[in-house]
Write an enzyme that holds these catalytic residues in place. Structure first.
Site, PDB file in Angstrom:
ATOM      1  N   ASP A  11      24.347  -7.194 -47.082  1.00 38.58           N
ATOM      2  CA  ASP A  11      22.979  -7.171 -46.534  1.00 38.58           C
ATOM      3  C   ASP A  11      21.838  -7.145 -47.558  1.00 38.58           C
ATOM      4  O   ASP A  11      20.880  -6.373 -47.390  1.00 38.58           O
ATOM      5  CB  ASP A  11      22.838  -5.979 -45.569  1.00 38.58           C
ATOM      6  N   LYS A  97      26.583 -10.028 -38.726  1.00 38.14           N
ATOM      7  CA  LYS A  97      26.919  -8.901 -37.840  1.00 38.14           C
ATOM      8  C   LYS A  97      25.661  -8.393 -37.161  1.00 38.14           C
ATOM      9  O   LYS A  97      24.550  -8.739 -37.559  1.00 38.14           O
ATOM     10  CB  LYS A  97      27.553  -7.773 -38.652  1.00 38.14           C
ATOM     11  N   CYS A 141      25.320   0.557 -44.009  1.00 40.13           N
ATOM     12  CA  CYS A 141      26.311  -0.521 -43.988  1.00 40.13           C
ATOM     13  C   CYS A 141      27.342  -0.412 -45.107  1.00 40.13           C
ATOM     14  O   CYS A 141      28.514  -0.703 -44.883  1.00 40.13           O
ATOM     15  CB  CYS A 141      25.617  -1.869 -44.004  1.00 40.13           C
TER      16      CYS A 141
HETATM   17  C1  VGL Z   1      21.455  -1.385 -42.091  1.00 40.93           C
HETATM   18  C2  VGL Z   1      20.024   0.038 -41.038  1.00 40.93           C
HETATM   19  C3  VGL Z   1      19.942  -0.804 -39.969  1.00 40.93           C
HETATM   20  C4  VGL Z   1      22.243  -1.712 -43.314  1.00 40.93           C
HETATM   21  C5  VGL Z   1      21.408  -2.248 -41.019  1.00 40.93           C
HETATM   22  O1  VGL Z   1      22.459  -2.916 -43.608  1.00 40.93           O
HETATM   23  O2  VGL Z   1      22.645  -0.757 -44.019  1.00 40.93           O
HETATM   24  N1  VGL Z   1      20.769  -0.249 -42.093  1.00 40.93           N
HETATM   25  N2  VGL Z   1      20.630  -1.947 -39.969  1.00 40.93           N
END
Ligand code: VGL
Ligand code: ZN
Length: 197
Positions: A11, A97, A141
């Site tokens: 991410d 995802k 994540c």
């Molecule tokens: C994530 C918060 C909300 C991440 C994803 O990638 O860690 N954190 N959505």
């Protein structure tokens, strides 16, 4: 790294970097380091996998629909794009995802390829048994990916110099790292990996 290893970049998207809607302090500081990990894995001809948070506009993940987060990483938006400083090779394997409006889906192991292959299925079919994890966010994540990877019997190494956390509460990232270690993750850094690669 062993032959059955892969780099998993979690991410590293605009919305998780400073200026994004869920900007993590120092989130972009790790990018030059991740680029060096990419080079190292490429030199060893090991796969580079990038996960991305890829949400619909309406999801329980967002504050306005009962979750905890500001709107971020909407499918197809600029905020959902990988950070421009990240040097992803053309053959990077991208897995998405967070598409299910009922779920948070923090773990990258819940991600799917464009063709619809779940990441664990892909890893198993390629004989990948060891995942090296870097990216964002340490306390969400990255944490869930490491813990789930271990539960699914993968060897997990966290690239601790190339992760950053949200820290909604101070200490969340530190706590998450301790949890990952206690669950059986290994930790390493670029310098250490270069010495042993
Ligand atoms: C994530 C918060 C909300 C991440 C994803 O990638 O860690 N954190 N959505
Ligand atoms: Zn999200």
């Amino acid at each position: 790294m062993e032959k059955d290893s892969a780099l998993l970049i979690v991410d590293v998207q605009n919305d998780f970097c400073p200026g994004g809607t869920l900007g993590i302090a120092g989130g972009d500081d790790i990018i030059p380091l991740i680029n060096q990990y990419i080079e190292l894995f490429q030199q060893q001809r090991l796969p580079i996998i990038a996960s991305r948070d890829w949400h619909p506009q309406v999801t329980k993940h967002f504050k306005e629909f009962g979750g905890v987060w500001p709107v971020h990483c909407i499918q197809g938006s600029t905020g959902a794009m990988f950070h421009a400083g990240l040097h992803l090779p053309p053959d990077t394997l991208v897995f998405s995802k967070g598409m299910d409006p009922e779920k948070d889906d923090y773990s990258a192991l819940h991600a799917w390829s464009k063709a619809g292959t779940p990441l664990p299925t892909f890893l198993t079919s390629e004989g990948i048994k060891h995942i090296y994890i870097c990216g964002l966010a340490t306390d969400y994540c990255v944490r869930q990916t490491a813990l789930e990877g271990l539960r699914q019997q993968f060897a997990v190494t966290v690239l601790v110099d190339a992760v950053r956390g949200v820290d909604l509460e101070p200490g969340d990232s530190e706590h998450a790292l301790a949890e990952m270690l206690a669950a059986g993750s290994r930790f390493t850094t670029l310098d250490e990996l270069r010495r042993t690669a």
